[in-house]
Design a protein around this motif. Sequence first.
Motif, PDB file in Angstrom:
ATOM      1  N   ARG A  84     -29.081   6.038 -17.346  1.00  0.00           N
ATOM      2  CA  ARG A  84     -29.495   5.589 -16.009  1.00  0.00           C
ATOM      3  C   ARG A  84     -28.698   6.237 -14.886  1.00  0.00           C
ATOM      4  O   ARG A  84     -29.106   6.178 -13.731  1.00  0.00           O
ATOM      5  N   SER A  85     -27.587   6.868 -15.211  1.00  0.00           N
ATOM      6  CA  SER A  85     -26.773   7.509 -14.175  1.00  0.00           C
ATOM      7  C   SER A  85     -27.275   8.903 -13.818  1.00  0.00           C
ATOM      8  O   SER A  85     -26.709   9.559 -12.949  1.00  0.00           O
ATOM      9  N   THR A  86     -28.339   9.357 -14.479  1.00  0.00           N
ATOM     10  CA  THR A  86     -28.832  10.713 -14.254  1.00  0.00           C
ATOM     11  C   THR A  86     -30.162  10.681 -13.515  1.00  0.00           C
ATOM     12  O   THR A  86     -30.954   9.760 -13.677  1.00  0.00           O
ATOM     13  N   PRO A  87     -30.432  11.711 -12.703  1.00  0.00           N
ATOM     14  CA  PRO A  87     -31.631  11.691 -11.868  1.00  0.00           C
ATOM     15  C   PRO A  87     -32.906  12.209 -12.523  1.00  0.00           C
ATOM     16  O   PRO A  87     -33.995  11.905 -12.060  1.00  0.00           O
ATOM     17  N   GLY A  88     -32.808  13.019 -13.557  1.00  0.00           N
ATOM     18  CA  GLY A  88     -34.015  13.619 -14.130  1.00  0.00           C
ATOM     19  C   GLY A  88     -33.989  13.606 -15.633  1.00  0.00           C
ATOM     20  O   GLY A  88     -33.171  12.911 -16.237  1.00  0.00           O
ATOM     21  N   PRO A  89     -34.885  14.358 -16.252  1.00  0.00           N
ATOM     22  CA  PRO A  89     -34.930  14.373 -17.715  1.00  0.00           C
ATOM     23  C   PRO A  89     -33.535  14.586 -18.298  1.00  0.00           C
ATOM     24  O   PRO A  89     -32.800  15.476 -17.890  1.00  0.00           O
ATOM     25  N   THR A  90     -33.178  13.704 -19.229  1.00  0.00           N
ATOM     26  CA  THR A  90     -31.813  13.678 -19.757  1.00  0.00           C
ATOM     27  C   THR A  90     -31.826  13.508 -21.262  1.00  0.00           C
ATOM     28  O   THR A  90     -32.601  12.727 -21.803  1.00  0.00           O
ATOM     29  N   ARG A 114     -43.726  16.840 -22.836  1.00  0.00           N
ATOM     30  CA  ARG A 114     -44.994  16.285 -23.337  1.00  0.00           C
ATOM     31  C   ARG A 114     -44.887  14.812 -23.733  1.00  0.00           C
ATOM     32  O   ARG A 114     -45.886  14.204 -24.110  1.00  0.00           O
ATOM     33  N   ALA A 115     -43.693  14.241 -23.674  1.00  0.00           N
ATOM     34  CA  ALA A 115     -43.493  12.834 -24.046  1.00  0.00           C
ATOM     35  C   ALA A 115     -42.506  12.191 -23.071  1.00  0.00           C
ATOM     36  O   ALA A 115     -41.729  12.885 -22.424  1.00  0.00           O
ATOM     37  N   ARG A 116     -42.539  10.870 -22.989  1.00  0.00           N
ATOM     38  CA  ARG A 116     -41.602  10.166 -22.098  1.00  0.00           C
ATOM     39  C   ARG A 116     -40.247   9.963 -22.752  1.00  0.00           C
ATOM     40  O   ARG A 116     -39.249   9.782 -22.074  1.00  0.00           O
ATOM     41  N   SER A 117     -40.218   9.979 -24.087  1.00  0.00           N
ATOM     42  CA  SER A 117     -38.973   9.797 -24.834  1.00  0.00           C
ATOM     43  C   SER A 117     -38.914  10.823 -25.955  1.00  0.00           C
ATOM     44  O   SER A 117     -39.948  11.271 -26.452  1.00  0.00           O
ATOM     45  N   VAL A 118     -37.690  11.163 -26.356  1.00  0.00           N
ATOM     46  CA  VAL A 118     -37.500  12.054 -27.498  1.00  0.00           C
ATOM     47  C   VAL A 118     -36.328  11.515 -28.304  1.00  0.00           C
ATOM     48  O   VAL A 118     -35.387  10.945 -27.746  1.00  0.00           O
ATOM     49  N   ILE A 119     -36.423  11.676 -29.621  1.00  0.00           N
ATOM     50  CA  ILE A 119     -35.341  11.217 -30.489  1.00  0.00           C
ATOM     51  C   ILE A 119     -35.149  12.235 -31.606  1.00  0.00           C
ATOM     52  O   ILE A 119     -36.113  12.835 -32.089  1.00  0.00           O
ATOM     53  N   ILE A 130     -31.035  11.303 -28.140  1.00  0.00           N
ATOM     54  CA  ILE A 130     -32.004  10.425 -27.479  1.00  0.00           C
ATOM     55  C   ILE A 130     -32.234  11.001 -26.094  1.00  0.00           C
ATOM     56  O   ILE A 130     -31.286  11.449 -25.440  1.00  0.00           O
ATOM     57  N   GLY A 131     -33.468  11.038 -25.675  1.00  0.00           N
ATOM     58  CA  GLY A 131     -33.757  11.581 -24.355  1.00  0.00           C
ATOM     59  C   GLY A 131     -34.870  10.823 -23.678  1.00  0.00           C
ATOM     60  O   GLY A 131     -35.784  10.309 -24.331  1.00  0.00           O
ATOM     61  N   LEU A 132     -34.782  10.751 -22.357  1.00  0.00           N
ATOM     62  CA  LEU A 132     -35.808  10.085 -21.552  1.00  0.00           C
ATOM     63  C   LEU A 132     -36.224  10.999 -20.413  1.00  0.00           C
ATOM     64  O   LEU A 132     -35.379  11.637 -19.773  1.00  0.00           O
ATOM     65  N   HIS A 133     -37.523  11.036 -20.152  1.00  0.00           N
ATOM     66  CA  HIS A 133     -38.035  11.840 -19.046  1.00  0.00           C
ATOM     67  C   HIS A 133     -37.647  11.231 -17.699  1.00  0.00           C
ATOM     68  O   HIS A 133     -37.325  11.952 -16.757  1.00  0.00           O
ATOM     69  N   HIS A 134     -37.680   9.908 -17.609  1.00  0.00           N
ATOM     70  CA  HIS A 134     -37.319   9.193 -16.383  1.00  0.00           C
ATOM     71  C   HIS A 134     -36.230   8.174 -16.710  1.00  0.00           C
ATOM     72  O   HIS A 134     -36.491   6.973 -16.784  1.00  0.00           O
ATOM     73  N   PRO A 135     -34.991   8.622 -16.910  1.00  0.00           N
ATOM     74  CA  PRO A 135     -33.941   7.699 -17.369  1.00  0.00           C
ATOM     75  C   PRO A 135     -33.611   6.583 -16.380  1.00  0.00           C
ATOM     76  O   PRO A 135     -33.227   5.491 -16.800  1.00  0.00           O
ATOM     77  N   GLN A 136     -33.779   6.804 -15.097  1.00  0.00           N
ATOM     78  CA  GLN A 136     -33.469   5.746 -14.134  1.00  0.00           C
ATOM     79  C   GLN A 136     -34.489   4.617 -14.187  1.00  0.00           C
ATOM     80  O   GLN A 136     -34.247   3.533 -13.684  1.00  0.00           O
ATOM     81  N   ARG A 137     -35.631   4.872 -14.824  1.00  0.00           N
ATOM     82  CA  ARG A 137     -36.663   3.838 -14.975  1.00  0.00           C
ATOM     83  C   ARG A 137     -36.745   3.360 -16.422  1.00  0.00           C
ATOM     84  O   ARG A 137     -37.801   2.911 -16.872  1.00  0.00           O
ATOM     85  N   ALA A 155     -35.068   2.954 -36.821  1.00  0.00           N
ATOM     86  CA  ALA A 155     -36.230   2.054 -36.834  1.00  0.00           C
ATOM     87  C   ALA A 155     -36.087   0.955 -35.787  1.00  0.00           C
ATOM     88  O   ALA A 155     -37.075   0.562 -35.157  1.00  0.00           O
ATOM     89  N   ASP A 156     -34.872   0.457 -35.589  1.00  0.00           N
ATOM     90  CA  ASP A 156     -34.641  -0.585 -34.583  1.00  0.00           C
ATOM     91  C   ASP A 156     -34.814  -0.049 -33.161  1.00  0.00           C
ATOM     92  O   ASP A 156     -35.313  -0.736 -32.277  1.00  0.00           O
ATOM     93  N   ALA A 157     -34.360   1.187 -32.922  1.00  0.00           N
ATOM     94  CA  ALA A 157     -34.376   1.755 -31.571  1.00  0.00           C
ATOM     95  C   ALA A 157     -35.771   2.200 -31.131  1.00  0.00           C
ATOM     96  O   ALA A 157     -36.108   2.094 -29.942  1.00  0.00           O
ATOM     97  N   LEU A 158     -36.573   2.715 -32.043  1.00  0.00           N
ATOM     98  CA  LEU A 158     -37.873   3.285 -31.674  1.00  0.00           C
ATOM     99  C   LEU A 158     -38.746   2.356 -30.831  1.00  0.00           C
ATOM    100  O   LEU A 158     -39.292   2.793 -29.805  1.00  0.00           O
ATOM    101  N   PRO A 159     -38.910   1.075 -31.196  1.00  0.00           N
ATOM    102  CA  PRO A 159     -39.802   0.226 -30.391  1.00  0.00           C
ATOM    103  C   PRO A 159     -39.279  -0.078 -28.986  1.00  0.00           C
ATOM    104  O   PRO A 159     -40.036  -0.559 -28.153  1.00  0.00           O
ATOM    105  N   THR A 160     -38.017   0.221 -28.722  1.00  0.00           N
ATOM    106  CA  THR A 160     -37.460  -0.061 -27.395  1.00  0.00           C
ATOM    107  C   THR A 160     -37.620   1.110 -26.435  1.00  0.00           C
ATOM    108  O   THR A 160     -37.333   0.973 -25.241  1.00  0.00           O
ATOM    109  N   LEU A 161     -38.054   2.271 -26.945  1.00  0.00           N
ATOM    110  CA  LEU A 161     -38.178   3.463 -26.116  1.00  0.00           C
ATOM    111  C   LEU A 161     -39.466   3.423 -25.302  1.00  0.00           C
ATOM    112  O   LEU A 161     -40.484   2.938 -25.771  1.00  0.00           O
TER     113      LEU A 161
END
Length: 181
Positions: A84-90, A114-119, A130-137, A155-161
């Motif tokens: 959340r401390s980063t402004p863009g894809p992280t 091509r995806a909002r999350s990557v693992i 772990i990566g998010l396209h919009h980490p601040q959101r 397996a635990d983390a996937l549904p939270t992405l």
Amino acid sequence: MVKEPRPGRVKTRLGQDIGMVNAARWYRHQTGRLLRRLRDPRWQTVLAVTPDVEGIRSRVWPPDLPRIPQGTGNLGQRMTRALRSTPGPTLLIGSDIPGIGRQHVAAGFSALGRARSVIGPSDDGGFWLIGLHHPQRSPKDLFRGTRWSHPETLADALPTLPGSIAMVDTLADVDTASDLR
């Protein structure tokens, strides 16, 4: 995500097998090699360090790399804060995965196109990236209920992405002496 490489404070499961001093020494050399290997003009490397004060001030890390504190809480809370401390894809990567190369980081960023999350799965049931396209959101429940250092961590983390999830290569991390082989 890096830890100050002090005996008894880093790689403690590995330290039970090879000794705490040797485990800290391995980690220090591993992170140094990793940071040299991943330097690339296509991205900015920022170190999320712990413990906060010692990690920020540490002379172990290259002086030109920016550092942010991980803060308190479990691994999921610290990773969420760093994202959340980063402004863009992280991308956040683990520092105990000897096989990470620039091609893996590039693949992670490409997947975020091509995806909002990557693992990036690890072979022990966890993940090394772990990566998010919009980490601040990122969702409020990101990583909630995830069991850390457990065969079901991934397996635990996937549904939270958030959104669509891309997967990249599976790599091995080093937690025990048998992992060093």
